[in-house]
Design an enzyme around this catalytic site. Structure first.
Site, mmCIF file in Angstrom:
data_model
loop_
_atom_site.group_PDB
_atom_site.id
_atom_site.type_symbol
_atom_site.label_atom_id
_atom_site.label_comp_id
_atom_site.label_asym_id
_atom_site.label_seq_id
_atom_site.Cartn_x
_atom_site.Cartn_y
_atom_site.Cartn_z
ATOM 1 C CG ASP A 1 122.962 78.967 44.540
ATOM 2 O OD1 ASP A 1 121.876 78.516 44.130
ATOM 3 O OD2 ASP A 1 123.972 79.056 43.822
ATOM 4 C CG ASP B 1 90.126 100.125 26.872
ATOM 5 O OD1 ASP B 1 90.823 100.993 27.418
ATOM 6 O OD2 ASP B 1 90.142 99.885 25.656
ATOM 7 C CG ASP C 1 63.665 65.543 -15.495
ATOM 8 O OD1 ASP C 1 64.227 66.659 -15.552
ATOM 9 O OD2 ASP C 1 63.907 64.617 -16.287
ATOM 10 C CG HIS D 1 65.998 39.541 -7.787
ATOM 11 N ND1 HIS D 1 67.178 39.619 -7.064
ATOM 12 C CD2 HIS D 1 64.998 39.425 -6.870
ATOM 13 C CE1 HIS D 1 66.891 39.553 -5.776
ATOM 14 N NE2 HIS D 1 65.586 39.442 -5.639
ATOM 15 C CB CYS E 1 62.619 39.869 -4.005
ATOM 16 S SG CYS E 1 62.753 38.076 -3.976
ATOM 17 C CB CYS F 1 65.713 39.234 -1.462
ATOM 18 S SG CYS F 1 66.216 38.002 -2.666
ATOM 19 C CD GLU G 1 81.785 26.919 11.199
ATOM 20 O OE1 GLU G 1 80.564 26.947 10.958
ATOM 21 O OE2 GLU G 1 82.371 25.903 11.603
#
EC number: 3.4.23.16
Length: 1428
Positions: A506, A766, A1078, A1152, A1180, A1183, A1292
């Site tokens: 054992d 099988d 459309d 804009h 633009c 931009c 910043e």
């Protein structure tokens, strides 16, 4: 301002400023750290005034400590700062933060021991809110409104983010179930979350009741009843009962149990609100390590796992999911590195700069002779050792010695060291008699001679001693190792003190214990723990013992033991080791799904005959080692039952593993389908084998066996049920197929590699074995295969060993030169159930692989809808006709042939009508390999050409699976029809090589659309519109010849109206027509040229298209001002659409050009679609140069502003940013002086509520003038927050944004100061984004308004304490009171009556103002109110 500079003074402040932040560092604590700590405490709703005393600091540390494991770096920094401050208050001399933390830990350990000792002595509970009154009795003190308010605020602010759980934990510490219910009631407005929480609590309460059944009989006097699940949840128990349970002996912590249930529910809620898994958090290639850590810990807090699991995730996943650069650094730091060390080491890692530094470092080390480690540079060169030969100086991959077989770690064959799972193969390895690799000298044949799951005890003696069970080896280096199998108990005959006895070896026993033996010499009494309790033994020392020829001297115990045991004290002395040789079948490790436990389903009652049958089956299985008996310590159970086998009196055991299957991990199906006979090559010799008891031959993972427990009950509960668990793969468990297939493949692999000329098809148990050998040789190989399988524990029974044709395999019947499906008999029935039809369709589908022409569409129609299996179904005429045709087809047997790799495959397809197709695959005409059918309808609108392509793709896929190549196709369609379709069809699909075969009915196109507009034909502009709410709509057209028409429709949609408009145009036009729509939806349907559809309107359009000579269909984008399209759009939109046309485009463009606002602002202000607004920005020229700046929102208080000076055109611009909203105030100032700055701050404070300004250390900001203004206006000035990466980041970033906008409008202004104010206006009111899609101006107003409302709400909460409530209990009609009002909700009020807190419906409560003190009892209440 709270605790700021007043926290420390005099000598304490001097001591504070001498303490270093880090051991050996230069930075020391300063006053600003105290300021920062007090600000952070306010965020956590803690009183900053606590910092002024040592006791206050101790309270703060107690609140923060539970959240340290899952908290952020800021929380840890706050804890460290308060710990150092505590040491200063207590005048404890510390040099740095680490030393202070060590002192705090020592103090906490002492307090903990003291508390435990006091609790043990007095037995009294120290849990808040249960306190002791003057008489020493435990009484309940309710949660304060401050605590409830903090809980409400955290739920409202965090919205069930992961931070909610630690906050709940902290606020509910020691609470009773009644307190916890109060906390849940005050946030009851979150109905969905509360419902989830309620479900979790109900589940846990039910589980509690199941595990803690009510004891029968009356409760003894003076003893409390045991709590039920509903008592723990506080619904059927009073506060007094809850206190009784929590303070009883032994205590039942109902508050903690209920808290745990709530936290389980909160985890589910958090998981719903934070669906990202921790496994998905990976560091990006260039992502800073600090950001990755923040994301990792935020997600970790939402994970439903124990703290131990979370710690493991932190230790492994954090490093594992880092990017390669950081990962290499973190691994070099080693497993014990702290998070702080990791973050320091990984600063600046990533990107080209880092790559260049690494490369330069590597190049510089090329010249060096010695290899230096990243840590510990003075340890000398690393010594490397070969795993193969054991010598130093080279690695195993460069070793010239012959490679040793098996694993270099454990010596076993079958795997390499990298896959080794062995940690300690032998117990007490230092006593192993053989050294290094000598244990590997055993041959694999000898180890495998044992039973599949055998484990062996080896005696590692150095002498060649004879033993019956030993295995002798020849050679100078070999040893003889006696071998005892562990398939059965290892009982051997041993000689002890000259007497022969039988004893059990054992390895689990410490001592050697014997019974009925007389030993010489003196003995002394001893008590040892044995099976079933303690036993008294006599201890004899210096006793001679001989085991298998090995002698040793040791201690022997003699006493009443059930079996004689030889323990480890003797076994280790003779060199005996417990070995786990390669198990013939390695167990596959299996786990339950995360956060799940095993099944706990009760066994249902069984009849006497079933119990007897199951007992008999289980006894047999136990003898065979398939199952083992278990004790009551296993809490799991799965129901078992029995059924009679077909056409037999024998019983079959079935286990209902459904619950275990739900809880078991998922498996990957090793085999994705079943092998098909059409793919078999023709072989001279064939054999079919079946593996007997397939699953029961494969061992189950030992750690998983406990979950397979089941119980065989007794009749009338005469005795307790007999409990078993599986040792092998159980039938019906989800993991068995995958594990068996995987194990079988590994076992067959050596045989396959040794015999490449033999074909083995394996599917589950099988086996098809084919070869071109003569029958005698073939059968010899079969026996060799069977022996090979048997050596691994797989039996192939003779009764299922098929030697002669026809072979029955996988439902097929195999002959030497042909195959077919096994005979199919269609039942004759007067009445059919749903189940009968399902079985019938299954049989017909199986037959269709070789019987051409089988149809099942009409039979399948009978099964539509939700029907019970036993419902009677009446066959329609079409279904009866279909069934009769199928019977005729199945009358004559049909055979398929085997595959010849030298010949080409051909596939022929025929149309059967009613969306059904059939096909045959062959190599020679009229010798089919396989047949099949197709009847799937993939879309609502289709035609024959489209369906034909679907059949072709199905056959192609099938052919690739079975034969690994694609056949040539013979299709019933002409090339011209095919090309006309595919030239124009928008959804192109690959089609293999094909040829036309004239097999009626041929596939054709019923109409064709023109490619170009038809000259001279009338052009119809069509459109439709529908209202979603009313379901009313209009469809109409406008023509280029001035005609127009509109019809009204009901119960319609936008898509239907578009189709109705096309139908109108086709109806009212001539034989040739141009149509312009459309609608992409309508265009897609009609361009696919369907010839049938499930939609009635599409079928009507198809009929009209077939009647026309020429039709041209075109699409234009909606709302783009295109003539006819715009006219018809206005015509059909009248009274239907809410927003009609984009009248605001011109105004938006004009706006804009002036303000250069972003697309979100234009989309919001002028009702433009995002695509149009973005187009304006893109066109633009000012931009489109740079991408739009991204704006985040920092989580800060409403009164915080950041200030900074920036320079442009040689002038100074002073910029102030409201951190929470991004709102800007900016001004050009004459000079960067303190006077100008102070004047600007004063103006800012006059416009907005400014509480804190955050600046850099510039001379203008540190000037006396600025300090004076801040003092006068009660503004707190900060110069930086320790460990905060934000610093001046917000201002910043805004400086750059402001300069960018100034650049866009600079031409419009003469002076810079004008341009600055224009830019401020544009930024604040013409740029939208961020949370809520607000502009910065709208956001700051919203934030301030919300802040005012919150403060007013808090005032109202404090005001309601001035009210008293009279109330009526549901069981008692008498009015009670007055009680204190704690909370007033929509449907109920929370009141405090003496020490009880109750929730009362509004209809049963009367609220009155308290106009004066009551005569008795109010002094106590007032005192408590003041405390709150």
């Amino acid at each position: 301002m709270g605790a700021r500079a007043s926290v420390l003074s005099g000598k304490k402040l001097d001591s504070w400023e001498k303490i270093r932040l880090r051991p050996g560092g230069n930075k020391k604590y300063r006053l600003k750290h105290l300021v920062w700590a007090s600000r952070e405490l306010e965020k956590f709703t803690l009183n900053p005034g606590l910092l002024e005393t040592a006791e206050g600091c101790q309270q703060i540390l107690g609140q923060l400590q539970p959240a340290l494991q899952t908290g952020t770096e800021e929380l840890r920094s706050l804890y460290n700062t308060v710990a150092v401050l505590y040491c200063v208050h207590q005048r404890i001399d510390v040099k740095d933060t680490k030393e202070a933390l060590n002192k705090i830990e020592e103090m906490q350990n002492k307090n903990k021991q003291r508390t435990q000792q006091a609790a043990a002595n007095t037995g009294s509970s120290q849990n808040y809110p249960i306190v002791q009154n003057a008489q020493g009795q435990p009484v309940h003190q309710a949660l304060s409104p401050r605590t409830l308010n903090a809980w409400v605020k955290v739920v409202e602010d965090k919205a069930f983010s992961p931070e909610v759980i630690p906050m709940f934990s902290a606020l509910s510490e020691g609470a009773t179930p009644q307190d916890l219910n109060m906390m849940l009631n005050v946030v009851g407005g979150h109905q969905a979350a509360m419902q989830m929480l309620k479900d979790t609590i109900n589940e846990e309460a039910a589980e509690w009741d199941r595990l803690h059944p009510v004891h029968a009989g009356p409760i003894p006097p003076g003893q409390m009843r045991e709590p039920r699940g509903s008592d723990i949840a506080g619904t059927t128990s009073t506060v007094q009962e809850q206190i009784g349970w929590m303070t009883g002996n032994p205590p039942i912590p109902v508050g903690d149990i209920y808290r745990r249930w709530i936290i389980l529910g909160l985890n589910k809620i958090v998981r719903m609100y934070s669906p990202v898994s921790i496994l998905d958090i990976r560091q990006g290639p260039k992502e800073p390590f600090r950001d990755y850590v923040d994301r990792f810990f935020k997600t970790l807090r939402a994970e439903q796992a124990t703290q131990d699991v979370k710690n493991w995730m932190t230790e492994t996943l954090l490093v594992q999911n880092a990017n390669p650069d950081c990962k290499s650094i973190l691994r070099a730091l080693g497993p014990g590195a702290t998070l702080e060390e990791m973050m320091t080491a990984c600063q600046g890692v990533g990107g080209p700069g880092h790559k260049a530094r690494v490369l330069a470092e590597a190049m510089s080390q090329v010249q060096q002779t010695s290899i230096m480690m990243q840590r510990g540079n003075f340890r000398g060169p690393r010594r490397i050792k070969c795993f193969n030969c054991g010598k130093e100086g080279h690695l195993a991959k460069n070793c010239r010695a012959p490679r040793k077989k098996g694993c270099w770690k454990c010596g076993k064959e079958g795997h390499q060291m990298k896959d080794c799972t062995e940690r300690q193969a032998n117990f007490l390895r230092e006593n192993l008699a053989f050294q290094q690799g000598e244990a590997r000298e055993f041959s694999s044949e000898q180890t495998r001679a044992n039973s599949p799951t055998s484990r062996n005890l080896w005696d590692g003696g150095k002498d060649d001693l004879p033993c019956e069970t030993g295995a002798e080896r020849q050679g100078t280096d070999s040893f003889s190792f006696p071998q005892i199998t562990l398939w059965q108990r290892p009982l051997v005959t041993v000689k002890i003190g000259g007497q022969l006895i039988e004893a059990l070896l054992d390895t689990g026993a410490d001592d050697t214990v014997l019974e009925d033996i007389n030993l010489p010499g003196k003995w002394k009494p001893k008590i040892i723990g044995g099976i079933g309790g303690f036993i008294k033994v006599r201890q004899y020392d210096q006793i001679l013992i001989e085991i298998c020829g090995k002698k040793t001297i040791g201690t022997v115990l003699v006493g009443p033991t059930p079996v004689n045991i030889i323990g480890r004290n003797m076994l280790t002395q003779i060199g005996c080791t417990l070995n786990f040789p390669i198990s013939p079948i390695e167990t596959v490790p299996v786990k339950l799904k995360p956060e799940m436990d095993g099944p706990k389903v009760k066994q249902w009652p069984l009849t006497e005959e079933k119990i007897k049958a199951l007992t008999e089956i289980c006894n047999e299985m136990e003898k065979e080692g398939k199952i083992s008996k278990i004790g009551p310590e296993n809490p799991y159970n799965t129901p078992v039952f029995a059924i009679k086998k077909k056409d037999s009196t024998k019983w079959r055991k079935l286990v209902d593993f459904r619950e275990l299957n739900k809880r078991t991990q998922d498996f990957w199906e090793v085999q994705l389908g079943i092998p098909h006979t059409a793919g078999l090559k023709k072989k001279k010799s064939v054999t079919v084998l079946d593996v007997g008891d397939a699953y029961f031959s494969v061992p189950l993972d030992e750690s998983f066996r406990k979950y397979t427990a089941f119980t065989i009950p007794s009749i009338n509960n005469e005795t307790p049920g007999v409990r078993y668990q599986y040792n092998v793969l159980p039938q019906g468990w989800k993991g068995s197929p995958s594990i068996f297939q995987s194990s079988m493949t590994k076992i067959l692999e050596p045989f396959r590699s040794q015999h490449p000329d033999i074909v083995i098809y394996q599917y589950m148990d099988d086996l098809y074995v084919g070869s071109d050998l003569e029958i005698g040789q073939h059968r010899a190989k079969i026996e060799e295969l069977r022996a090979h399988l048997l050596s691994w524990g797989f039996i192939t029974p003779d009764k299922k060993h098929q030697k002669e044709p026809p072979f029955l395999w996988m439902g097929y019947e195999l002959h030497p030169d042909k195959w077919t499906v096994q005979p199919i008999q269609l039942p004759e029935k007067d009445s059919w159930t749903v189940n009968d039809i399902q079985k019938l369709v299954g049989k017909l589908n199986w037959a269709s692989q070789i019987y051409a022409g089988i149809k099942v569409k009409q039979l399948c129609k009978l099964l539509r809808g939700a029907k019970a299996l036993t419902d009677i179904v009446t066959l329609t005429e079409e279904a009866e006709l279909e069934l009769a045709e199928n019977r005729e087809i199945l009358k004559d047997p049909v055979h398929g042939v085997y595959y010849d790799p030298s010949k080409d495959l051909v596939a022929e397809i025929q149309k059967q009508g009613q969306d059904q197709w059939t096909y045959q695959i062959y190599q020679e005409p009229f010798k089919n390999l396989k047949t099949g059918k197709y009847a799937r309808k993939r879309s609502a609108h289709t035609n024959d050409v489209k369906q034909l392509t679907e059949v072709v793709q199905k056959v192609s896929t099938e052919s690739i699976v079975i034969w690994g190549k694609i056949p040539k196709f013979r299709l019933p369609i002409q090339k011209e029809t095919w090309e006309a379709w595919w030239m124009e069809y928008w959804q192109a699909t690959w089609i293999p090589e094909w040829e036309f075969v004239n097999t009626p009915p041929l596939v054709k196109l019923w109409y064709q659309l023109e490619k170009d507009p038809i000259a001279g034909a009338e052009t119809f502009y069509v459109d439709g519109a529908a209202n979603r709410e009313t379901k009313l709509g209009k469809a109409g057209y406008v023509t280029d010849r001035g005609r127009q028409k509109v019809v009204s429709l009901t119960e319609t949609t936008n898509q239907k109206t578009e189709l109705h408009a096309i139908h109108l145009a086709l109806q009212d036009s001539g034989s040739e027509v141009n149509i312009v729509t459309d609608s992409q939806y309508a265009l897609g349907i009609i361009q696919a040229q369907p010839d049938r559809s499930e939609s009635e309107i599409v079928n009507q359009i198809i009929e009209k298209l077939i009647e026309k000579e020429k039709v041209y269909l075109s699409w234009v984008p909606a709302h783009k001002g295109i003539g006819g399209n715009e006219q018809v759009d206005k015509l059909v939109s009248s009274g239907i659409r809410k927003v009609l046309f984009l009248d605001g485009i011109d105004k938006a463009q004009e706006d804009h050009e002036k303000y250069h606002c972003n697309w979100r602002a234009m989309a919001s202000d002028f009702n433009l679609p995002p695509v149009v607004a973005k187009e304006i920005v893109a066109s633009c020229n000012k931009c489109q140069l740079k991408g739009e700046a991204m704006h985040g929102q920092v989580d800060c208080s409403p009164g915080i502003w950041q200030l900074d000076c920036t320079h442009l055109e040689g002038k100074v611009i002073l910029v102030a940013v409201h951190v929470a909203s991004g709102y800007i105030e900016a001004e050009v100032i004459p000079a960067e002086t303190g006077q100008e700055t102070a004047y600007f701050i004063l103006k800012l404070a006059g416009r907005w509520p400014v509480k804190v300004i955050h600046t850099d250390n510039g001379s203008n900001f540190t000037s006396a003038a600025v300090k004076a203004v801040c003092w006068w206006a009660n503004i707190q000035q900060e110069f930086g927050i320790p460990y905060n990466p934000q610093s001046q980041g917000v201002v910043e970033s805004m400086n750059k944004e402001l300069k960018k906008i100034i650049g866009q409008v600079r031409e419009q202004a003469e002076h810079l100061k004008t341009a600055v104010q224009m830019a401020v206006f544009i930024h604040n009111f013409k740029r939208k984004g961020g949370i809520g899609g607000y502009s910065a101006g709208e956001r700051i107003i919203d934030i301030i308004a919300t802040d005012i409302q919150t403060k007013e709400l808090q005032k109202q909460i404090s005001k309601i304490q001035n009210f008293r409530v009279y109330y009526r209990d549901s069981r008692d009609p008498i009015w009670k009171g007055p009680a204190k009002l704690l909370w007033k909700g929509e449907g109920a009020v929370v009141i405090q009556d003496n020490s009880d807190i109750k929730v009362v419906p509004r209809r049963k409560a009367k609220i009155i103002r308290d106009y004066g003190k009551q005569m008795a009892g109010d002094d106590c209440m007032a005192g408590r109110q003041d405390e709150d």
